[in-house]
Scaffold this motif. Structure first.
Motif, PDB file in Angstrom:
ATOM      1  N   ALA A  31     -12.098   7.714  10.218  1.00 30.42           N
ATOM      2  CA  ALA A  31     -13.326   6.926  10.110  1.00 30.42           C
ATOM      3  C   ALA A  31     -14.019   6.755  11.461  1.00 30.42           C
ATOM      4  CB  ALA A  31     -13.015   5.557   9.512  1.00 30.42           C
ATOM      5  N   HIS A  32     -15.343   6.796  11.413  1.00 30.75           N
ATOM      6  CA  HIS A  32     -16.140   6.552  12.612  1.00 30.75           C
ATOM      7  C   HIS A  32     -17.538   6.081  12.201  1.00 30.75           C
ATOM      8  CE1 HIS A  32     -16.705  10.888  11.638  1.00 30.75           C
ATOM      9  NE2 HIS A  32     -17.970  10.624  11.903  1.00 30.75           N
ATOM     10  N   LEU A  33     -18.256   5.552  13.166  1.00 31.58           N
ATOM     11  CA  LEU A  33     -19.654   5.181  12.977  1.00 31.58           C
ATOM     12  C   LEU A  33     -20.493   6.060  13.878  1.00 31.58           C
ATOM     13  CD1 LEU A  33     -19.526   1.281  12.959  1.00 31.58           C
ATOM     14  CD2 LEU A  33     -19.772   2.818  10.996  1.00 31.58           C
ATOM     15  N   ALA A  37     -29.590   3.755  18.839  1.00 36.04           N
ATOM     16  CA  ALA A  37     -30.226   2.468  19.109  1.00 36.04           C
ATOM     17  C   ALA A  37     -31.386   2.207  18.143  1.00 36.04           C
ATOM     18  CB  ALA A  37     -30.727   2.439  20.549  1.00 36.04           C
ATOM     19  N   GLY A  38     -31.374   1.028  17.540  1.00 36.05           N
ATOM     20  CA  GLY A  38     -32.460   0.616  16.669  1.00 36.05           C
ATOM     21  C   GLY A  38     -32.390   1.123  15.242  1.00 36.05           C
ATOM     22  N   LYS A  39     -31.290   1.806  14.881  1.00 41.71           N
ATOM     23  CA  LYS A  39     -31.151   2.348  13.526  1.00 41.71           C
ATOM     24  C   LYS A  39     -29.859   1.864  12.893  1.00 41.71           C
ATOM     25  CE  LYS A  39     -33.649   6.555  14.616  1.00 41.71           C
ATOM     26  NZ  LYS A  39     -33.628   8.012  14.633  1.00 41.71           N
ATOM     27  N   GLN A  40     -29.831   1.885  11.569  1.00 43.54           N
ATOM     28  CA  GLN A  40     -28.609   1.555  10.852  1.00 43.54           C
ATOM     29  C   GLN A  40     -27.549   2.613  11.151  1.00 43.54           C
ATOM     30  OE1 GLN A  40     -27.898  -1.098   8.753  1.00 43.54           O
ATOM     31  NE2 GLN A  40     -29.808  -1.932   9.536  1.00 43.54           N
ATOM     32  N   PRO A  41     -26.303   2.205  11.354  1.00 47.60           N
ATOM     33  CA  PRO A  41     -25.255   3.204  11.594  1.00 47.60           C
ATOM     34  C   PRO A  41     -24.944   4.002  10.328  1.00 47.60           C
ATOM     35  CG  PRO A  41     -24.321   0.990  11.542  1.00 47.60           C
ATOM     36  CD  PRO A  41     -25.806   0.844  11.438  1.00 47.60           C
ATOM     37  N   ILE A  42     -24.412   5.197  10.523  1.00 44.67           N
ATOM     38  CA  ILE A  42     -23.955   6.053   9.430  1.00 44.67           C
ATOM     39  C   ILE A  42     -22.434   6.014   9.456  1.00 44.67           C
ATOM     40  CG2 ILE A  42     -23.810   8.430   8.592  1.00 44.67           C
ATOM     41  CD1 ILE A  42     -26.518   8.933   9.935  1.00 44.67           C
ATOM     42  N   SER A  43     -21.844   5.722   8.306  1.00 42.91           N
ATOM     43  CA  SER A  43     -20.381   5.717   8.205  1.00 42.91           C
ATOM     44  C   SER A  43     -19.906   7.148   8.021  1.00 42.91           C
ATOM     45  CB  SER A  43     -19.934   4.869   7.011  1.00 42.91           C
ATOM     46  OG  SER A  43     -20.308   3.524   7.217  1.00 42.91           O
ATOM     47  N   GLY A  44     -19.082   7.605   8.937  1.00 36.51           N
ATOM     48  CA  GLY A  44     -18.613   8.981   8.895  1.00 36.51           C
ATOM     49  C   GLY A  44     -17.104   9.074   8.816  1.00 36.51           C
ATOM     50  N   SER A  45     -16.637  10.252   8.474  1.00 37.27           N
ATOM     51  CA  SER A  45     -15.222  10.577   8.409  1.00 37.27           C
ATOM     52  C   SER A  45     -15.114  12.088   8.461  1.00 37.27           C
ATOM     53  CB  SER A  45     -14.608  10.025   7.114  1.00 37.27           C
ATOM     54  OG  SER A  45     -13.215  10.215   7.094  1.00 37.27           O
ATOM     55  N   SER A  46     -13.918  12.594   8.258  1.00 32.06           N
ATOM     56  CA  SER A  46     -13.787  14.039   8.097  1.00 32.06           C
ATOM     57  C   SER A  46     -13.881  14.368   6.614  1.00 32.06           C
ATOM     58  CB  SER A  46     -12.449  14.532   8.681  1.00 32.06           C
ATOM     59  OG  SER A  46     -11.355  13.936   8.026  1.00 32.06           O
ATOM     60  N   ASP A  47     -14.020  15.625   6.312  1.00 35.43           N
ATOM     61  CA  ASP A  47     -14.022  16.083   4.935  1.00 35.43           C
ATOM     62  C   ASP A  47     -12.707  15.662   4.279  1.00 35.43           C
ATOM     63  OD1 ASP A  47     -13.183  18.286   2.912  1.00 35.43           O
ATOM     64  OD2 ASP A  47     -15.339  18.573   3.139  1.00 35.43           O
ATOM     65  N   PRO A  48     -12.710  15.311   2.990  1.00 41.38           N
ATOM     66  CA  PRO A  48     -11.457  14.946   2.335  1.00 41.38           C
ATOM     67  C   PRO A  48     -10.359  16.007   2.462  1.00 41.38           C
ATOM     68  CG  PRO A  48     -13.294  14.333   0.945  1.00 41.38           C
ATOM     69  CD  PRO A  48     -13.857  15.115   2.109  1.00 41.38           C
ATOM     70  N   PHE A  50      -9.545  17.375   5.000  1.00 36.71           N
ATOM     71  CA  PHE A  50      -8.920  17.169   6.314  1.00 36.71           C
ATOM     72  C   PHE A  50      -8.556  15.702   6.512  1.00 36.71           C
ATOM     73  CE2 PHE A  50     -12.033  20.664   6.592  1.00 36.71           C
ATOM     74  CZ  PHE A  50     -11.142  21.710   6.771  1.00 36.71           C
ATOM     75  N   ARG A  51      -8.083  15.067   5.454  1.00 34.09           N
ATOM     76  CA  ARG A  51      -7.629  13.681   5.451  1.00 34.09           C
ATOM     77  C   ARG A  51      -8.757  12.668   5.618  1.00 34.09           C
ATOM     78  NH1 ARG A  51      -2.686  15.348   5.536  1.00 34.09           N
ATOM     79  NH2 ARG A  51      -1.487  16.218   7.217  1.00 34.09           N
ATOM     80  N   GLY A  52      -9.958  13.047   5.233  1.00 36.31           N
ATOM     81  CA  GLY A  52     -11.100  12.163   5.394  1.00 36.31           C
ATOM     82  C   GLY A  52     -11.375  11.285   4.184  1.00 36.31           C
ATOM     83  N   ASP A  53     -12.240  10.336   4.384  1.00 37.79           N
ATOM     84  CA  ASP A  53     -12.658   9.385   3.352  1.00 37.79           C
ATOM     85  C   ASP A  53     -13.833   9.990   2.585  1.00 37.79           C
ATOM     86  OD1 ASP A  53     -13.806   7.279   1.892  1.00 37.79           O
ATOM     87  OD2 ASP A  53     -13.535   5.821   3.507  1.00 37.79           O
ATOM     88  N   PRO A  54     -13.658  10.264   1.288  1.00 36.75           N
ATOM     89  CA  PRO A  54     -14.736  10.908   0.527  1.00 36.75           C
ATOM     90  C   PRO A  54     -15.975  10.035   0.341  1.00 36.75           C
ATOM     91  CG  PRO A  54     -12.935  10.284  -0.940  1.00 36.75           C
ATOM     92  CD  PRO A  54     -12.473  10.011   0.466  1.00 36.75           C
ATOM     93  N   SER A  55     -15.881   8.735   0.635  1.00 33.19           N
ATOM     94  CA  SER A  55     -17.049   7.858   0.484  1.00 33.19           C
ATOM     95  C   SER A  55     -17.937   7.854   1.730  1.00 33.19           C
ATOM     96  CB  SER A  55     -16.594   6.424   0.159  1.00 33.19           C
ATOM     97  OG  SER A  55     -15.982   5.823   1.295  1.00 33.19           O
TER      98      SER A  55
END
Length: 160
Positions: A31-33, A37-48, A50-55
């Motif tokens: 998980a990462h963000l 500056a000045g924008k909503q963050p995007i919630s990121g991860s790796s592809d599922p 590669f053990r990532g969060d599919p959401s």
């Protein structure tokens, strides 16, 4: 004429430390963000795969989305300049990434599938041709080392 330069500052913050850091490969979240500056963050991860969060968004999806959005922005601008009235635009873009036995990989291609509806009196041939020009102008497509192709569908708005 001097070339213009544009800089894009993005901050990526890893948020997946479960308390032990990277002690083991399975012991942390991807998980990462992604912040600007000045924008909503995007919630990121790796592809599922590669053990990532599919959401969460993964870098591969963001790359395909960047290519699609860049093409769309150029296309709409070129249509406006050429007098081709676009009523709607959607793209079901798809990227193909090839993973090697070592775990390394790369994109082999991205296919854009824009579905464009133009005004009843607009020139469909011109609308189709402008996709080639948009591709030639797209900053992102010009920057990648794999083929980016377009399979546009041009529809005409029903005459009223």
């Amino acid at each position: 004429m001097a070339k213009k330069q544009h800089r894009y500052a993005v901050r990526v913050v890893w948020t997946g430390n479960r308390g032990e850091g990277t002690v083991t490969h399975r012991g942390y979240e991807r998980a990462h963000l992604i912040e600007v500056a000045g924008k909503q963050p995007i919630s990121g991860s790796s592809d599922p795969a590669f053990r990532g969060d599919p959401s969460r968004w993964n870098p591969e999806e963001l790359l395909v989305a960047s290519l699609s959005a860049c093409h769309k922005l150029w296309y709409l601008s070129l249509c406006a300049e050429a007098g081709v009235v676009v009523i709607s635009y959607e793209d079901d873009a798809e990227g193909l990434m090839v993973e090697e036995a070592s775990g390394a990989g790369q994109f082999a291609s991205v296919t854009l599938r824009p579905r464009v509806t133009i005004a009843a009196g607009a020139d469909a041939d011109r609308a189709r041709a402008l996709h080639h020009r948009a591709h030639a102008m797209c900053f992102i497509a010009r920057s990648v080392n794999f083929p980016v192709t377009q399979e546009p569908v041009i529809l005409r708005e029903a005459a009223s």
